[in-house]
Design an enzyme around this catalytic site. Structure first.
Site, PDB file in Angstrom:
ATOM      1  CG  HIS A 297      10.395  32.355 -24.932  1.00 11.46           C
ATOM      2  ND1 HIS A 297      11.463  33.170 -24.614  1.00 11.46           N
ATOM      3  CD2 HIS A 297       9.464  33.166 -25.482  1.00 11.46           C
ATOM      4  CE1 HIS A 297      11.187  34.417 -24.983  1.00 11.46           C
ATOM      5  NE2 HIS A 297       9.980  34.444 -25.506  1.00 11.46           N
ATOM      6  CB  CYS A 298      12.571  31.662 -19.649  1.00 11.97           C
ATOM      7  SG  CYS A 298      13.295  30.021 -19.597  1.00 11.97           S
ATOM      8  NE  ARG A 299      20.920  33.494 -20.448  1.00 11.54           N
ATOM      9  CZ  ARG A 299      21.646  32.399 -20.225  1.00 11.54           C
ATOM     10  NH1 ARG A 299      21.112  31.362 -19.613  1.00 11.54           N
ATOM     11  NH2 ARG A 299      22.900  32.346 -20.619  1.00 11.54           N
TER      12      ARG A 299
ATOM     13  CB  SER B 153      14.264  29.390 -24.040  1.00 11.95           C
ATOM     14  OG  SER B 153      13.084  29.087 -23.340  1.00 11.95           O
TER      15      SER B 153
END
Ligand SMILES: Cc1cc2nc3c(=O)[nH]c(=O)nc-3n(C[C@H](O)[C@H](O)[C@H](O)COP(=O)(O)OP(=O)(O)OC[C@H]3O[C@@H](n4cnc5c(N)ncnc54)[C@H](O)[C@@H]3O)c2cc1C
Length: 565
Positions: A510-512, A538
């Site tokens: 995941h990221c933002r 995310s």
């Protein structure tokens, strides 16, 4: 001889039928009976009087009988209730509620637009007390407002978290009242899926509305409501917004057939089962465009469309009845929420194979001052890619995006079509690849098996079971809050740190908001990783999903800190 049309109900449906008939036939005699004291008022604006966004009750009334007479030669009689219908003699019996006199009025065509009345079950003890209100017309909202002011009420319970309950709660909250919103389901706004409703739960919580879910009302006392769980909520005024029931008594008296949902059965021209009697609006049963199932939909737009179609049919004008898809939008403090078509719950109930693209891009170019994340969920049929529905929650223009999807649904659009859709763009309005294009691209990737994803609803279990979660944001973002036990390997370092990523276990990235982690998933897949998943929504999506329950339930958060930036 001039045609004589009698209309029962003088608001959204009734006033629209009357004015359309006048445009079609200058000679027609048009008489509209309205039981209440106003015709053609803005039902949808009623809650906004509580906060004075609408400053006076006069602002709520859009037309009056005098204007109807002068501008359209339509006779509008308020405080006149139609109490019976004789379809053989083609007459209605009308009661003047001011004088109590009754008289007969004949018709050539009769249009029933009686709407739907708020549900206030007798089984709730105390439902008849003077501090218990429902909201349907101008008198209701001004009665509620006056009661609150005259009795200096601060604690107010709103029962039911549908559109009206939410708007009433919001506007009372804006007026600095101490509001408790009580909903029997596990979420407000049933047309949204639970994950999207969680964002509104967060907003209600942050704005100080005390939201109680999964509890119903049992008893209303003078200064409190008692819930089914035994919880006692202090309340000097109570607003019931438990839904509405179609007004079908007149239809029954006329021998008109009702449909399976309890609404008045009509054909595609809004003719009832009895000759020369039409029905439109909240009182009727409609057909869903996508499922072909019978349903009821209490919205102003469909009521007005139906009214026009019924008038057209009276004058031999053809129209195409496409059914309804249920597009709606609501304001909730700093957020807007809109949806159209089918949600996941409805797809499941109808046995439709579907999948979801959940994206959270910015609603305009990042460097613009009013930029905000837009939580957007697109639902499509598998394997056809036909668009079935969408839900959007954000501080900006959610309605624009949902209206695009509504148009696509009505035109049988697919993900491929949506991907190619050319929309207007300038940095203050959107991004060059608007959220709807973006969602279509993600949807196509999912449809074509480019990568696999897991929903926000599954993340808690992964965290609690110590799954391999890799956060590909930059270290300064990670420090602002991260999933417990997640490993931070920024996308920029990913290819140099492959030895830290196992190949023999599922890996969740995941990221933002999902964009960088999608690139990371592609990179890992290209390097031979077979078991990698992108986390839908995310960090931002999961924070929004978990926040309300973490704040209100006794459980351990799965993030070190919430971060919505
Ligand atoms: C607080 C509130 C907010 C809303 N917000 C929205 C929104 O934001 N968006 C949206 O799309 N929809 C909204 N709606 C719903 C929308 O207003 C309705 O779907 C629409 O008004 C339905 O039109 P109608 O003509 O069928 O019924 P109504 O507009 O309710 O009109 C029916 C009228 O018939 C009268 N009547 C009934 N029986 C008789 C009789 N026997 N004789 C004489 N008169 C009779 C009633 O008094 C009533 O005034 C809202 C509704 C409310 C109450």
């Amino acid at each position: 001889m001039a045609k004589k049309v009698v209309i029962v109900g003088g608001v959204a449906g009734g006033a629209s039928v009357a004015s359309r008939i006048r445009r079609l036939d200058e000679k027609a005699e048009i008489i509209m009976f309205e039981r209440g004291s106003d015709v053609s008022f803005s039902n949808c604006s009623l809650p906004f009087f509580l906060s004075r966004i609408v400053p006076t009750t006069e602002n709520l009334v859009l037309m009056n009988p005098k204007k109807f007479k002068n501008q359209y030669n339509i006779i509008a009689k308020t405080l006149h209730e139609v109490v019976d219908v004789d379809p053989v003699r083609k007459k209605v019996r009308v009661k003047n509620l001011a004088s109590n006199e009754e008289f007969d009025e004949s018709y050539d065509s009769l249009v029933l637009c009686p709407g739907a009345s708020p549900i206030a079950p007798r089984s709730i003890e105390g439902v008849d007390k003077p501090h218990v209100f429902t909201v349907r017309n101008v008198g209701d909202i001004s009665g509620l407002d006056s009661y609150i002011k005259e009795h200096n009420i601060n604690n107010i319970a709103v029962i039911g978290g549908g559109f009206i309950g939410l708007e009433v709660a919001e506007n009372l909250g804006l007026d600095k009242k101490n509001v408790t919103l009580i909903e029997k389901l596990n979420q407000v706004l049933a047309p949204l899926d639970y994950d999207m409703a969680q964002i509104l739960h967060k907003e209600l919580y942050d704005k100080g509305v005390h939201l109680i879910l999964e509890d119903g009302i049992k008893k209303i006392e003078d200064n409190a409501v008692v819930l089914e769980s035994g919880t006692v909520v202090e309340a000097g005024a109570v607003v019931l917004s438990l839904g509405v029931r179609p007004e079908v008594e007149l239809a029954k008296k006329a021998g008109i057939t009702l449909g399976e949902t309890g609404g008045i059965l009509v054909d595609h021209n809004y003719r009832t089962s009895v000759e020369d009697i039409y029905a439109v609006g909240d009182a009727i049963e409609v057909t869903h465009f996508l499922t072909n199932k019978k349903t009821r939909l209490t919205l102003a737009g469909p009521a007005q469309r139906q009214a026009r179609a019924a008038a057209d049919d009276m004058y031999g004008k053809q129209h195409r009845n496409t059914g309804v898809i249920g597009s709606s939008v609501v304001h909730c403090f700093d957020y807007n929420a809109a949806c159209t078509g089918l949600n996941e719950k409805q797809c499941k109930a109808s046995g439709i194979n579907y999948d979801v693209a959940y994206v959270i891009p910015e609603d305009m170019v990042k460097i613009m001052p009013k930029v905000n994340p837009l939580f957007f969920k697109l639902i499509f049929e598998t394997p056809s890619g036909k668009i079935l529905g969408a839900q959007a929650v954000g501080k900006g223009n959610v309605d624009k995006r949902i209206d695009v999807i509504a148009a696509f649904i009505m035109l049988h659009g697919t993900l491929e079509d949506l991907k190619e859709l050319e929309l207007c763009y300038s940095p203050m309005f959107s991004t060059a690849k608007d959220v709807v294009n973006h969602a279509a691209l993600v949807g196509l990737n999912i449809l074509n098996g480019v990568y696999r994803q897991i929903p926000v609803t599954a993340v808690r279990e992964l965290v609690e079971n110590n799954a391999v979660i890799i956060d590909v944001r930059e270290p300064h973002e990670f420090e602002g809050g991260y999933f417990i036990n997640a490993k931070n390997i920024p996308l920029s370092q990913l290819r140099d740190r492959l030895d830290e990523i196992p190949k023999d276990k599922p890996v969740y990235l995941h990221c933002r908001s999902g964009q960088r982690s999608y690139n990371a998933v592609c990179a890992l897949q290209g390097l031979g990783y077979k078991n990698v998943y992108n986390m839908m929504g995310s960090f931002l999506g999961v924070c929004a999903y978990e926040y309300f329950n973490d704040k209100t339930k006794d459980r351990k958060p799965i993030v070190t800190a919430y971060n919505f930036t």
